[in-house]
Scaffold this active site. Structure first.
Site, PDB file in Angstrom:
ATOM      1  N   SER B  46      39.580  39.497  44.908  1.00  0.00           N
ATOM      2  CA  SER B  46      39.267  38.195  44.415  1.00  0.00           C
ATOM      3  C   SER B  46      39.546  38.005  43.199  1.00  0.00           C
ATOM      4  O   SER B  46      39.261  38.806  42.280  1.00  0.00           O
ATOM      5  CB  SER B  46      37.496  38.107  44.788  1.00  0.00           C
ATOM      6  OG  SER B  46      37.241  36.656  44.480  1.00  0.00           O
ATOM      7  N   GLU B  47      40.289  37.001  43.033  1.00  0.00           N
ATOM      8  CA  GLU B  47      41.174  36.886  41.571  1.00  0.00           C
ATOM      9  C   GLU B  47      40.325  36.557  40.574  1.00  0.00           C
ATOM     10  O   GLU B  47      40.853  36.861  39.329  1.00  0.00           O
ATOM     11  CB  GLU B  47      42.381  35.914  41.783  1.00  0.00           C
ATOM     12  CG  GLU B  47      41.738  34.310  41.940  1.00  0.00           C
ATOM     13  CD  GLU B  47      41.690  34.085  43.449  1.00  0.00           C
ATOM     14  OE1 GLU B  47      41.710  34.751  44.308  1.00  0.00           O
ATOM     15  OE2 GLU B  47      41.771  32.785  43.669  1.00  0.00           O
ATOM     16  N   ASN B  48      39.042  36.408  40.463  1.00  0.00           N
ATOM     17  CA  ASN B  48      38.233  36.431  39.479  1.00  0.00           C
ATOM     18  C   ASN B  48      37.752  37.542  39.033  1.00  0.00           C
ATOM     19  O   ASN B  48      37.419  37.794  37.790  1.00  0.00           O
ATOM     20  CB  ASN B  48      36.761  35.568  39.561  1.00  0.00           C
ATOM     21  CG  ASN B  48      36.094  36.124  40.648  1.00  0.00           C
ATOM     22  OD1 ASN B  48      36.753  36.434  41.768  1.00  0.00           O
ATOM     23  ND2 ASN B  48      34.823  36.223  40.512  1.00  0.00           N
ATOM     24  N   SER B  88      43.192  41.182  36.396  1.00  0.00           N
ATOM     25  CA  SER B  88      43.206  40.852  38.003  1.00  0.00           C
ATOM     26  C   SER B  88      44.416  40.254  38.135  1.00  0.00           C
ATOM     27  O   SER B  88      45.004  40.571  39.283  1.00  0.00           O
ATOM     28  CB  SER B  88      41.804  39.992  38.175  1.00  0.00           C
ATOM     29  OG  SER B  88      41.843  39.437  39.620  1.00  0.00           O
TER      30      SER B  88
END
Lengths: 232, 220, 232, 220
Positions: B46-48, B88
């Protein structure tokens, strides 16, 4: 080491020197890991014409959304905005300017600002509106655009634990943009849930070394949840 | 018949391999996680800043500090790692994600994708979409083949502002699975019961139709 | 998750596919945090014509110095070399090529290689021999040079603990270039002192996420000390 | 009389302020740590990735995984942090270090510094020196005023390959403390008992000598 004790005694002191027209870097993703009390203090203080660099702009009545109520933000640099109606209204009215930047570019530009790298090439955004006016150059057969670093006058950061020297650890995905904002400002203010004595945190596990932190304060947090999803 | 959203997710799940690190966008892509074959394991990014995203939490597990890129509360798997946004996106932009699945408004024969902005509507931002399309070695775009009013989303040239240029190779729609080769869509598979003629009629960009176009294998 | 179990059963398997002429990224600073056993395996394997990217090149008879004995290194990209006599001899003979790069640029170039940034501007090296042939551009009134990213075919990395998925934690200053080398190679091989089950390491304290690690092996280490200094 | 190495370190220590993050190079700069005034605290950064470097270890404390940039075994203070080399140099190159002290072969009136390479001798590398001079807001160069054969190291133009261009403002030699202003060395302080004439004679680059040049305050 009194010179390294970064604690301040009030939120007012924490944001002393923040003036109209300054650039403010804010940690957080959505409402996760946002410096709630520092934002509240800026609202109380009434600082205006701020350029705010943050991935998002909070929601109506919470987070950075609070600073929209009295039109304290002049310009927003963000990757995704408009989770709140007031933002939309001010944008359409022309009261608010927005510079949209891809999330990864935003993160990397903040890191670059902190690390003394004034600009870097990235494939992200090539061929899109984001690339307008930017230099394009091919590397490895692919076009890339040149992105400039971002720096700020103040950074407001939310940590989990810190020692008095300002070494900060973040908790879970509340880390997000916080360590990057912390690197890139002249004055970095961190609020945390707990302050411990130096030596209580593992030196190998520090996320933001104290060298980046100018002021430190302990607060309590609402931690509002934007999308409460549960499994049955 | 056109695929349902669940069937589209099922078809995409066939592209997963054991050990894949995968980023799933919001919408149909998210459903892919429900159809991972039993004999393989994939890890969701998840890119967060979460690698190893788990299920939604129980009421007891809810933690405001643990969310996904859609700002939903989630859990982390055993063996997960958490990182800041720069680290990330280093994973994403550095090409370390094995498969990225995301939605779009339009795709064209040159691999351009438009997915974030419709002029005249309020622009809310691209989030991580431009990074995901620029960085992932392996992207599958998923969307309906045509709009509700019947207009094709597979174009000779995108009409909307782009999310990325020349970065898309594979597309799954509700009607077909296609790949982009040499400036044209190539029809690789049909949805069960969908005719080649319907796909041709609903594809505005140049389309190459091989002699034999197999039906997708979608479990009942 | 069998697909995420990165463990291999031998050093031979760990370095399978490393071939003559490849570019090898090696972690370590001096003799601290070097992948001792992976280096030994490369010596045993006899791979030649390597371009090695590492801050230093070991000492006579230890670390990367071992690869000099049979002239396995063709080119060295480093910030400081010549802690050993053999290196000097091969350099003067022309058997070995050296590209000196400032330590900070070396670190940042590896990170850039891993992060998909093909090039960045830096003030480091402007006006020096390092800047020869490189683009110069002013930012904020100061000249900067454009430095390219570094990537490699293989990275050899020394960690402390890892879980079977390849999430790695480094110990103290043995971290140095290891996480950066790990990011920037097609095949990253990590040797550690201890391998634990997934879930045993704190997700918030992982230095190298498993996504960067292809192969993992547990070894024992001599950890030779270069400058043994004590206080009385 | 010319300052001893210890006296040079003492003089530099007067530039320290409470709360300074400091990077000390090898040689005389290292000695500065011995003269930190009692009423202030500074934190030492070692560019291999340690912020908060402590003393050398006891025999029992020796740890091969804990070394400084000189590859010496050290300890970490309570409140130290450890980072990878990219993060360590981010601190340095991003201008977060308050004071950097390093040696040199030559400095010139334009703030150029040469400290890493003597043509004809084997080149061993610049290590972190080019990063330190390019990144530190505040650098003090320390070296003997002239070579053993009497040749000035304060030049109109450096003769050796540079470590950095236009980045030096402050120099402490065994004879004087000088600052660079408008393309000239400005003599700010003399070592106790050293005459202005001697300094003038041993300074090859343009030197501005104010009417009054105070003696340094070096404790006995």
């Amino acid at each position: 080491m009194s010179g390294f004790d970064k604690r301040v005694s009030s939120y007012e002191e924490a944001l002393q020197g923040l003036e109209d027209g300054m650039t403010l870097l804010a940690g957080g993703f959505g409402l996760c890991g946002i410096p709630e009390n520092l934002i509240t203090e800026i609202k109380r203080k009434g600082t205006r014409d701020l350029t705010v660099v943050s991935n998002n702009c909070g929601v109506d009545g919470f987070g950075l959304g609070l600073l929209l109520e009295d039109r304290q933000i002049r310009k927003m640099i963000a990757s995704y905005v408009g989770e709140n109606a007031l933002f939309e209204k001010q944008l359409l009215n022309g009261d608010l300017e927005v510079e949209l930047t891809p999330q990864g570019n935003l993160a990397e530009r903040l890191r670059a600002g902190g690390a003394g790298i004034p600009a870097f090439f990235t494939a992200t955004g090539y061929g899109t509106p984001v690339a307008e006016g930017k230099e394009v150059r091919d590397f490895n057969g692919r076009p890339h655009i040149l992105e400039p670093a971002i720096t700020g006058d103040f950074a407001i950061v939310k940590g989990w634990k810190a020692d008095t020297y300002g070494n900060v650890i973040y908790r879970h995905t509340a880390r997000n943009f916080n360590p990057l904002a912390a690197m890139a400002a002249k004055v970095t203010v961190v609020e945390v849930e707990e302050i411990v004595e130096p030596g209580m945190l593992d030196p190998d596990a520090i996320h933001t070394p104290g060298i980046y932190v100018n002021r430190l304060i302990c607060g309590t947090f609402e931690k509002r949840i934007e999308q409460r999803t549960v499994r049955s | 018949m056109a695929l349902t959203r669940e069937q589209m997710a099922q078809r995409i799940a066939q592209e997963l391999e054991d050990g894949f690190y995968v980023n799933l966008g919001i919408g149909i892509p998210t459903l892919v996680a429900n159809y991972v074959p039993d004999d393989i394991e994939v890890m969701l990014q998840s890119e967060n800043g979460l690698l190893g995203m788990g299920q939604f939490p129980t009421e007891d597990e809810i933690d405001a500090d643990m969310i996904n890129a859609g700002k939903q509360t989630v859990t982390a798997l055993k063996g997960a790692s958490i990182m800041d946004s720069a680290d990330s996106f280093a994973m994403i932009r550095g090409g370390h994600i094995d498969l990225t699945v995301l939605g779009a408004f339009e795709v064209d024969v040159n691999g351009n994708i438009a997915s974030w902005m419709i002029p005249g509507k309020l622009v809310k931002g691209m989030g991580g979409a431009m990074d995901l399309v620029a960085g992932a070695e392996n992207i599958i775009v998923t969307m309906t083949h045509a709009s509700k009013s019947g207009e094709s989303k597979l174009l000779q040239e995108c009409t909307l502002p782009l999310t990325g240029a020349g970065c898309i190779r594979r597309i799954l729609t509700d009607l077909a699975y296609l790949e982009i080769e040499n400036g044209a869509f190539v029809l690789k598979e049909r949805a069960p019961g969908v005719s080649v003629d319907e796909i041709v009629a609903k594809t505005a960009g140049e389309l190459v139709v091989p002699d034999h176009v197999p039906e997708m294998n979608i479990p009942a």
